[in-house]
Design a protein around this motif. Structure first.
Motif, mmCIF file in Angstrom:
data_model
loop_
_atom_site.group_PDB
_atom_site.id
_atom_site.type_symbol
_atom_site.label_atom_id
_atom_site.label_comp_id
_atom_site.label_asym_id
_atom_site.label_seq_id
_atom_site.Cartn_x
_atom_site.Cartn_y
_atom_site.Cartn_z
ATOM 1 N N ALA A 79 4.988 -4.661 -0.441
ATOM 2 C CA ALA A 79 5.705 -5.687 0.305
ATOM 3 C C ALA A 79 6.421 -6.623 -0.658
ATOM 4 O O ALA A 79 5.943 -6.865 -1.769
ATOM 5 C CB ALA A 79 4.731 -6.494 1.170
ATOM 6 N N ASP A 136 0.396 0.140 0.495
ATOM 7 C CA ASP A 136 1.544 -0.508 1.119
ATOM 8 C C ASP A 136 2.149 -1.467 0.104
ATOM 9 O O ASP A 136 1.418 -2.164 -0.611
ATOM 10 C CB ASP A 136 1.090 -1.284 2.363
ATOM 11 C CG ASP A 136 2.248 -1.997 3.038
ATOM 12 O OD1 ASP A 136 3.291 -1.355 3.254
ATOM 13 O OD2 ASP A 136 2.105 -3.196 3.343
ATOM 14 N N ARG A 159 -7.830 0.736 -0.576
ATOM 15 C CA ARG A 159 -6.724 0.511 0.360
ATOM 16 C C ARG A 159 -5.963 -0.700 -0.184
ATOM 17 O O ARG A 159 -6.475 -1.826 -0.151
ATOM 18 C CB ARG A 159 -7.249 0.255 1.772
ATOM 19 C CG ARG A 159 -8.010 1.444 2.337
ATOM 20 C CD ARG A 159 -8.299 1.297 3.826
ATOM 21 N NE ARG A 159 -9.012 0.062 4.159
ATOM 22 C CZ ARG A 159 -10.327 -0.141 3.981
ATOM 23 N NH1 ARG A 159 -11.059 0.818 3.437
ATOM 24 N NH2 ARG A 159 -10.892 -1.278 4.334
ATOM 25 N N PRO A 191 -2.402 -12.848 2.695
ATOM 26 C CA PRO A 191 -2.877 -11.603 3.310
ATOM 27 C C PRO A 191 -3.438 -11.860 4.706
ATOM 28 O O PRO A 191 -3.842 -12.971 5.046
ATOM 29 C CB PRO A 191 -3.968 -11.123 2.346
ATOM 30 C CG PRO A 191 -4.402 -12.349 1.614
ATOM 31 C CD PRO A 191 -3.219 -13.258 1.539
ATOM 32 N N ILE A 203 2.272 -6.598 -3.871
ATOM 33 C CA ILE A 203 3.331 -7.528 -3.488
ATOM 34 C C ILE A 203 4.043 -8.066 -4.711
ATOM 35 O O ILE A 203 3.417 -8.333 -5.745
ATOM 36 C CB ILE A 203 2.787 -8.681 -2.613
ATOM 37 C CG1 ILE A 203 3.942 -9.590 -2.157
ATOM 38 C CG2 ILE A 203 1.691 -9.454 -3.315
ATOM 39 C CD1 ILE A 203 3.577 -10.526 -1.036
ATOM 40 N N LEU A 220 -5.655 -6.207 -3.192
ATOM 41 C CA LEU A 220 -4.326 -6.811 -3.241
ATOM 42 C C LEU A 220 -3.925 -6.940 -4.699
ATOM 43 O O LEU A 220 -4.687 -7.485 -5.506
ATOM 44 C CB LEU A 220 -4.365 -8.195 -2.582
ATOM 45 C CG LEU A 220 -3.120 -9.080 -2.728
ATOM 46 C CD1 LEU A 220 -1.932 -8.458 -1.996
ATOM 47 C CD2 LEU A 220 -3.401 -10.493 -2.195
ATOM 48 N N ARG A 243 -10.842 -2.993 0.077
ATOM 49 C CA ARG A 243 -9.488 -3.492 0.344
ATOM 50 C C ARG A 243 -9.013 -4.312 -0.855
ATOM 51 O O ARG A 243 -9.711 -5.241 -1.283
ATOM 52 C CB ARG A 243 -9.506 -4.364 1.598
ATOM 53 C CG ARG A 243 -9.911 -3.613 2.859
ATOM 54 C CD ARG A 243 -10.573 -4.521 3.875
ATOM 55 N NE ARG A 243 -11.806 -5.122 3.329
ATOM 56 C CZ ARG A 243 -12.553 -6.009 3.978
ATOM 57 N NH1 ARG A 243 -12.185 -6.435 5.171
ATOM 58 N NH2 ARG A 243 -13.659 -6.480 3.425
ATOM 59 N N THR A 259 -2.581 -3.278 -1.035
ATOM 60 C CA THR A 259 -1.265 -3.865 -0.818
ATOM 61 C C THR A 259 -0.766 -4.378 -2.161
ATOM 62 O O THR A 259 -1.485 -5.123 -2.843
ATOM 63 C CB THR A 259 -1.311 -5.031 0.184
ATOM 64 O OG1 THR A 259 -1.734 -4.532 1.452
ATOM 65 C CG2 THR A 259 0.058 -5.679 0.321
#
Length: 230
Positions: free
Chosen positions: A112, A110, A81, A121, A85, A62, A60, A83
């Motif tokens: 954001a 994803d 996976r 998070p 931002i 970020l 995971r 994210t």
């Protein structure tokens, strides 16, 4: 946010940190910067991120200050996976479009919008990346990176790649020194809990690039990889 992919209004290139800090609100500054051009960054992954993150087991991730999404898209293509931002709504719209164009599995990626001073998070993470996460407008960089790092699971990594100095072709730079990052200072300013972190990489790396007029040039990057022990 500053992501290679990210500087003040006097900056001649997105690959240069900007000159002196300004009081302009960050959201306004970054949205204006993105709206001024159809693309601010190359869309390609940052080479230092790819060489370092490419050695890690996907989990995971970020990406802080993801800009138009080049790094986050690459990470998702490697099986992370992710994210991504960014404070800029314009940048995030472009990142989402780029992910569709790249055919990235929507389950892996994803994007954001959010103010990283207040955003956090939901889950523990295995990798946090911040590429050229530097800004001529308000950005409490060390605080944001520290808060994010504490969301890492044991064995997780924090990877920062940052401008370490002015480009080789810039003479008599007006860039304030505080906008640049040196590996040792990066680690000191993060002030992570003693005994809980392993420094895997802390070095300056020179990158060969073309200067704005096409001549050969170099950029200096600070590359830091920290691992949360336990």
């Amino acid at each position: 946010m500053t992501s290679h992919n990210h500087h003040a209004t006097t900056s001649s290139s997105p690959d240069e940190p900007g000159a002196g800090a300004t009081a302009q609100p960050p959201l306004e500054f970054w949205d204006e910067l993105y709206k001024a051009k159809p693309a601010v960054w190359s869309g390609r992954v940052n080479a230092n991120l790819a060489s370092v993150a490419g050695t890690l087991t996907p989990g995971r991730a970020l990406d802080l200050g993801c800009g138009e999404g080049g790094d986050a898209i690459w990470l998702a293509q490697q099986g992370w996976r992710v994210t991504g931002i960014d404070i800029s709504t314009v940048a995030i719209e472009r990142a989402r479009a780029a992910a569709v164009d790249a055919g990235v599995d929507a389950a892996l990626l994803d994007f954001a919008t959010g103010d990283l001073e207040t955003w956090s998070p939901d889950d523990e993470l295995d990798l946090i990346t911040a590429s050229f996460f530097q800004s001529p407008v308000h950005l409490p960089r060390a605080e944001i990176l520290r808060k994010a790092a504490l969301m890492l699971a044991p064995g997780g990594h924090l990877l920062t790649v940052a401008h370490a100095g002015v480009p080789s072709w810039v003479q008599d730079s007006e860039h304030p020194a505080h906008l640049f990052v040196q590996p040792d200072r990066e680690i000191a300013e993060l002030a992570l809990p003693a005994g809980e972190w392993e420094t895997v990489i802390a070095e300056s790396r020179t990158r060969d690039v073309a200067s704005p007029d096409g001549a050969p040039g170099t950029l200096e990057d600070s590359v830091v990889l920290l691992r949360r022990m336990g």
